[in-house]
Enzyme design. Structure first.
Site, PDB file in Angstrom:
ATOM      1  N   ILE A  77      -2.723  48.546  17.917  1.00 28.05           N
ATOM      2  CA  ILE A  77      -4.129  48.622  18.350  1.00 28.05           C
ATOM      3  C   ILE A  77      -4.251  48.601  19.875  1.00 28.05           C
ATOM      4  CG2 ILE A  77      -5.181  47.686  16.244  1.00 28.05           C
ATOM      5  CD1 ILE A  77      -5.421  44.965  17.793  1.00 28.05           C
ATOM      6  N   THR A 122     -12.397  34.083  12.100  1.00 31.80           N
ATOM      7  CA  THR A 122     -12.034  32.922  11.294  1.00 31.80           C
ATOM      8  C   THR A 122     -12.940  31.729  11.602  1.00 31.80           C
ATOM      9  OG1 THR A 122     -10.280  31.274  11.025  1.00 31.80           O
ATOM     10  CG2 THR A 122     -10.300  32.455  13.102  1.00 31.80           C
ATOM     11  N   ASP A 123     -13.037  30.813  10.641  1.00 34.73           N
ATOM     12  CA  ASP A 123     -13.791  29.571  10.878  1.00 34.73           C
ATOM     13  C   ASP A 123     -13.078  28.663  11.880  1.00 34.73           C
ATOM     14  OD1 ASP A 123     -11.659  28.773   9.255  1.00 34.73           O
ATOM     15  OD2 ASP A 123     -12.903  27.848   7.704  1.00 34.73           O
ATOM     16  N   GLU A 124     -11.804  28.950  12.169  1.00 30.27           N
ATOM     17  CA  GLU A 124     -11.043  28.068  13.063  1.00 30.27           C
ATOM     18  C   GLU A 124     -11.560  28.095  14.499  1.00 30.27           C
ATOM     19  OE1 GLU A 124      -6.826  28.212  12.806  1.00 30.27           O
ATOM     20  OE2 GLU A 124      -6.853  28.577  10.657  1.00 30.27           O
ATOM     21  N   TYR A 184      -3.454  30.269  18.292  1.00 35.14           N
ATOM     22  CA  TYR A 184      -4.032  31.286  17.397  1.00 35.14           C
ATOM     23  C   TYR A 184      -5.560  31.269  17.459  1.00 35.14           C
ATOM     24  CZ  TYR A 184      -6.078  33.093  13.082  1.00 35.14           C
ATOM     25  OH  TYR A 184      -6.885  33.743  12.187  1.00 35.14           O
ATOM     26  N   LYS A 197      -8.462  34.020  18.760  1.00 32.65           N
ATOM     27  CA  LYS A 197      -9.523  34.585  17.897  1.00 32.65           C
ATOM     28  C   LYS A 197     -10.901  34.290  18.512  1.00 32.65           C
ATOM     29  CE  LYS A 197      -9.231  36.461  14.490  1.00 32.65           C
ATOM     30  NZ  LYS A 197      -9.015  37.907  14.166  1.00 32.65           N
ATOM     31  N   ASN A 232      -8.382  32.184   3.059  1.00 32.45           N
ATOM     32  CA  ASN A 232      -8.270  33.109   1.920  1.00 32.45           C
ATOM     33  C   ASN A 232      -7.040  32.811   1.084  1.00 32.45           C
ATOM     34  OD1 ASN A 232      -9.702  36.313   2.728  1.00 32.45           O
ATOM     35  ND2 ASN A 232     -10.205  34.356   3.675  1.00 32.45           N
ATOM     36  N   ARG A 244       1.965  19.492  11.510  1.00 35.46           N
ATOM     37  CA  ARG A 244       1.721  20.566  12.493  1.00 35.46           C
ATOM     38  C   ARG A 244       1.134  19.926  13.753  1.00 35.46           C
ATOM     39  NH1 ARG A 244      -2.215  25.170  10.345  1.00 35.46           N
ATOM     40  NH2 ARG A 244      -0.293  26.087   9.565  1.00 35.46           N
ATOM     41  N   ALA A 245       1.590  20.364  14.933  1.00 34.09           N
ATOM     42  CA  ALA A 245       1.016  19.869  16.190  1.00 34.09           C
ATOM     43  C   ALA A 245      -0.457  20.270  16.262  1.00 34.09           C
ATOM     44  CB  ALA A 245       1.768  20.468  17.377  1.00 34.09           C
TER      45      ALA A 245
HETATM   46  P1  NAD Z   1      -1.759  39.172   8.097  1.00 33.61           P
HETATM   47  O1  NAD Z   1      -0.870  38.515   9.102  1.00 33.61           O
HETATM   48  O2  NAD Z   1      -1.402  39.137   6.653  1.00 33.61           O
HETATM   49  O3  NAD Z   1      -1.957  40.712   8.487  1.00 33.61           O
HETATM   50  C1  NAD Z   1      -2.126  41.146   9.801  1.00 33.61           C
HETATM   51  C2  NAD Z   1      -1.844  42.656   9.845  1.00 33.61           C
HETATM   52  O4  NAD Z   1      -2.084  43.122  11.173  1.00 33.61           O
HETATM   53  C3  NAD Z   1      -0.388  43.016   9.498  1.00 33.61           C
HETATM   54  O5  NAD Z   1      -0.349  44.085   8.594  1.00 33.61           O
HETATM   55  C4  NAD Z   1       0.200  43.408  10.858  1.00 33.61           C
HETATM   56  O6  NAD Z   1       1.246  44.368  10.745  1.00 33.61           O
HETATM   57  C5  NAD Z   1      -1.020  43.962  11.564  1.00 33.61           C
HETATM   58  N1  NAD Z   1      -0.888  43.908  13.024  1.00 33.61           N
HETATM   59  C6  NAD Z   1      -0.516  42.831  13.784  1.00 33.61           C
HETATM   60  N2  NAD Z   1      -0.502  43.161  15.079  1.00 33.61           N
HETATM   61  C7  NAD Z   1      -0.908  44.462  15.161  1.00 33.61           C
HETATM   62  C8  NAD Z   1      -1.111  45.355  16.243  1.00 33.61           C
HETATM   63  N3  NAD Z   1      -0.897  44.983  17.513  1.00 33.61           N
HETATM   64  N4  NAD Z   1      -1.548  46.609  15.963  1.00 33.61           N
HETATM   65  C9  NAD Z   1      -1.749  47.007  14.693  1.00 33.61           C
HETATM   66  N5  NAD Z   1      -1.561  46.206  13.622  1.00 33.61           N
HETATM   67  C10 NAD Z   1      -1.144  44.947  13.859  1.00 33.61           C
HETATM   68  O7  NAD Z   1      -3.198  38.530   8.360  1.00 33.61           O
HETATM   69  P2  NAD Z   1      -4.389  38.250   7.331  1.00 33.61           P
HETATM   70  O8  NAD Z   1      -4.236  36.893   6.782  1.00 33.61           O
HETATM   71  O9  NAD Z   1      -4.556  39.411   6.432  1.00 33.61           O
HETATM   72  O10 NAD Z   1      -5.609  38.208   8.367  1.00 33.61           O
HETATM   73  C11 NAD Z   1      -6.313  39.400   8.694  1.00 33.61           C
HETATM   74  C12 NAD Z   1      -7.481  39.043   9.602  1.00 33.61           C
HETATM   75  O11 NAD Z   1      -8.332  38.114   8.972  1.00 33.61           O
HETATM   76  C13 NAD Z   1      -7.065  38.405  10.927  1.00 33.61           C
HETATM   77  O12 NAD Z   1      -7.896  38.913  11.951  1.00 33.61           O
HETATM   78  C14 NAD Z   1      -7.310  36.925  10.711  1.00 33.61           C
HETATM   79  O13 NAD Z   1      -7.586  36.272  11.931  1.00 33.61           O
HETATM   80  C15 NAD Z   1      -8.533  36.972   9.809  1.00 33.61           C
HETATM   81  N6  NAD Z   1      -8.731  35.809   8.924  1.00 33.61           N
HETATM   82  C16 NAD Z   1      -7.729  35.395   8.100  1.00 33.61           C
HETATM   83  C17 NAD Z   1      -7.952  34.342   7.217  1.00 33.61           C
HETATM   84  C18 NAD Z   1      -6.876  33.871   6.238  1.00 33.61           C
HETATM   85  O14 NAD Z   1      -7.103  32.911   5.529  1.00 33.61           O
HETATM   86  N7  NAD Z   1      -5.724  34.513   6.164  1.00 33.61           N
HETATM   87  C19 NAD Z   1      -9.199  33.704   7.205  1.00 33.61           C
HETATM   88  C20 NAD Z   1     -10.199  34.149   8.076  1.00 33.61           C
HETATM   89  C21 NAD Z   1      -9.952  35.215   8.928  1.00 33.61           C
HETATM   90  O1  TDX Z   2       4.059  24.559   4.278  1.00 32.23           O
HETATM   91  C1  TDX Z   2       2.903  24.256   4.610  1.00 32.23           C
HETATM   92  N1  TDX Z   2       2.442  23.003   4.326  1.00 32.23           N
HETATM   93  C2  TDX Z   2       1.194  22.590   4.667  1.00 32.23           C
HETATM   94  O2  TDX Z   2       0.820  21.437   4.389  1.00 32.23           O
HETATM   95  C3  TDX Z   2       2.028  25.179   5.289  1.00 32.23           C
HETATM   96  C4  TDX Z   2       2.502  26.567   5.626  1.00 32.23           C
HETATM   97  C5  TDX Z   2       0.749  24.754   5.601  1.00 32.23           C
HETATM   98  N2  TDX Z   2       0.349  23.492   5.311  1.00 32.23           N
HETATM   99  C6  TDX Z   2      -1.042  23.089   5.605  1.00 32.23           C
HETATM  100  C7  TDX Z   2      -1.567  23.431   6.978  1.00 32.23           C
HETATM  101  C8  TDX Z   2      -3.057  23.645   6.713  1.00 32.23           C
HETATM  102  O3  TDX Z   2      -3.724  22.393   6.673  1.00 32.23           O
HETATM  103  O4  TDX Z   2      -1.864  23.863   4.700  1.00 32.23           O
HETATM  104  C9  TDX Z   2      -3.089  24.246   5.313  1.00 32.23           C
HETATM  105  C10 TDX Z   2      -3.201  25.766   5.306  1.00 32.23           C
HETATM  106  O5  TDX Z   2      -2.204  26.275   6.190  1.00 32.23           O
HETATM  107  P1  TDX Z   2      -2.073  27.847   6.523  1.00 32.23           P
HETATM  108  O6  TDX Z   2      -1.890  28.609   5.256  1.00 32.23           O
HETATM  109  O7  TDX Z   2      -1.061  27.997   7.600  1.00 32.23           O
HETATM  110  O8  TDX Z   2      -3.539  28.195   7.019  1.00 32.23           O
HETATM  111  P2  TDX Z   2      -4.455  27.666   8.245  1.00 32.23           P
HETATM  112  O9  TDX Z   2      -3.642  27.136   9.360  1.00 32.23           O
HETATM  113  O10 TDX Z   2      -5.535  26.810   7.661  1.00 32.23           O
HETATM  114  O11 TDX Z   2      -5.083  29.082   8.729  1.00 32.23           O
HETATM  115  C11 TDX Z   2      -5.495  30.062   7.745  1.00 32.23           C
HETATM  116  O12 TDX Z   2      -6.880  30.086   7.612  1.00 32.23           O
HETATM  117  C12 TDX Z   2      -7.629  30.561   8.687  1.00 32.23           C
HETATM  118  C13 TDX Z   2      -4.990  31.456   8.124  1.00 32.23           C
HETATM  119  O13 TDX Z   2      -3.588  31.417   8.284  1.00 32.23           O
HETATM  120  C14 TDX Z   2      -5.661  31.937   9.376  1.00 32.23           C
HETATM  121  O14 TDX Z   2      -5.270  33.282   9.663  1.00 32.23           O
HETATM  122  C15 TDX Z   2      -7.145  31.895   9.183  1.00 32.23           C
HETATM  123  O15 TDX Z   2      -7.786  32.208  10.392  1.00 32.23           O
END
Ligand code: NAD
Ligand code: TDX
Length: 332
Positions: free
Chosen positions: A59, A121-123, A148, A152, A178, A271-272
């Site tokens: 991107i 994200t809500d973070e 992170y 965001k 999610n 986690r820190a």
């Molecule tokens: P993910 O890490 O599974 O996917 C990220 C994708 O982006 C990957 O396919 C990666 O190859 C691509 N990507 C990374 N850097 C890129 C670059 N420079 N150019 C093009 N593509 C690139 O992440 P996810 O969990 O699917 O999250 C997607 C979005 O949703 C993010 O913006 C994240 O902040 C947001 N989000 C995630 C969660 C969650 O719980 N996972 C919750 C709220 C918001």
């Molecule tokens: O092994 C583990 N053990 C554990 O206790 C891992 C990987 C996580 N955790 C804890 C940390 C968090 O309290 O579980 C919770 C969820 O951890 P993650 O899956 O790393 O998610 P979180 O840090 O909450 O962030 C996620 O939600 C918001 C997504 O990764 C982000 O992309 C999104 O923005």
């Protein structure tokens, strides 16, 4: 709208959105994805070639992005470095993709006057106390904790500035945690499910008391489509499904559903800066745009997710060893 550009469409939530759009609308989709360690072409397998085009690229590549914006009616921006633990280890890619990458897209949206939806994200709001009855709303002040979440938050602020200063046609959504199929095994729920499938004990950070507000990825996708179709330009919408659970309860549910003793997990190094609790109030999205989540029952959604990982080992196995080696080096 007829052709959408989905950045990060080979990731967990982006690929879910692509499947959702192809199943529920007439739109065609172009995916732009760099295929970092987190992207997986197989997450888009089986989708119709005549409606989906895949472009591998960054991107941050202005020329590539410019050419793609010329071909589409709207852009939904999912691409990001998304894992908090990685951002504590090596923040640089988070700044490059989440901040500079978003900037490149915003400039293209400005040049081409393209409708733009930014996924966040809500973070960005920081965390809440465990006993605090309040939840995040669209007016909660930004207070991110990790590299992170601060990148965001930066990207959200860029979007707001481009709306105000340059009048771009953008909306923002901030969603809670999610879960569902195709999530990378570095993340909490898939890590623990695949640990159990491999005969490894689940790993809980700290005391396991931290609370996350879980939403099924399908519900996130339906909310984003609703905002794209009906959202007010310049607005932010919070997406959540009232799914607050502490990590210990989630691990116990996974163990029980998979036929293991509920206490067969390890407590590991915390986690820190670990955020205590996230909780979303999604009233604006529900009352203004009429959106409702479909996955009311977390236990049911979790059981289906467990089944998916059981049946799709070929999808996750290639990432599992490297992911566990990364955690083991940190005592996690
Ligand atoms: P993910 O890490 O599974 O996917 C990220 C994708 O982006 C990957 O396919 C990666 O190859 C691509 N990507 C990374 N850097 C890129 C670059 N420079 N150019 C093009 N593509 C690139 O992440 P996810 O969990 O699917 O999250 C997607 C979005 O949703 C993010 O913006 C994240 O902040 C947001 N989000 C995630 C969660 C969650 O719980 N996972 C919750 C709220 C918001
Ligand atoms: O092994 C583990 N053990 C554990 O206790 C891992 C990987 C996580 N955790 C804890 C940390 C968090 O309290 O579980 C919770 C969820 O951890 P993650 O899956 O790393 O998610 P979180 O840090 O909450 O962030 C996620 O939600 C918001 C997504 O990764 C982000 O992309 C999104 O923005």
């Amino acid at each position: 709208m007829s052709r959408l550009l989905v950045t990060g469409g080979a990731g967990f939530i982006g690929s879910n959105f692509v499947r959702h759009v192809l199943a529920h609308t007439d739109h065609d989709v172009i995916v732009l994805d760099k295929l970092t360690y987190a992207g997986n072409r197989d997450s888009l397998a089986g989708l119709p070639d005549d409606r989906l085009r895949f472009v591998q690229g960054d991107i941050g590549d202005e020329a590539l992005v410019d050419g793609l914006f010329e071909q589409v009616d709207a852009v939904i921006h999912y691409a990001a470095e998304s894992h908090n633990d990685n951002s504590l280890h090596d923040p640089r890619p988070f700044l490059d993709t989440n901040i500079i990458g978003t900037y490149v897209l915003l400039e293209a949206a400005r040049r081409h006057e393209t409708r733009f939806h930014h996924i966040s994200t809500d973070e960005v709001y920081g965390d809440l106390e465990l006993e605090d009855p309040s939840r995040f709303t669209e007016s909660t002040p930004y207070n991110p904790s990790s590299p992170y979440s601060s990148t965001k938050a930066s990207s959200d602020l860029l979007v707001r500035a481009w709306v105000r200063s340059f009048g771009i046609q953008a909306t923002i959504s901030n969603c809670s945690n999610n879960y569902g199929p195709y999530q990378h095994v570095e993340k909490f729920i898939p890590r623990q499910i695949t640990n159990v499938l491999r005969g490894i004990r689940p790993k809980l950070y700290g005391s396991g008391e931290n609370v996350r507000d879980w939403i099924h990825a399908d519900d996130h996708s339906s909310a984003v489509l609703t905002i794209l179709e009906k959202g007010r330009i310049g607005e932010t919408y919070l997406i959540g499904a009232d799914g607050e659970k502490n990590n210990k309860d989630v691990v116990e549910m996974i163990l029980e559903t998979m036929g293991q003793p509920r206490d067969a997990y390890d407590l590991v190094t915390d986690r820190a800066g670990h955020d205590l609790r996230y909780a979303i109030d999604s009233q604006r999205l529900r009352s203004e745009l009429g959106w409702r989540p479909r996955f009311g029952d977390f236990a049911e959604g979790l059981a289906a997710t467990i089944d998916w990982y059981r049946m799709n080992e070929q999808w996750w196995a290639p990432s599992k060893d490297a992911t566990e080696a990364f955690y083991a080096a940190k005592g996690q």
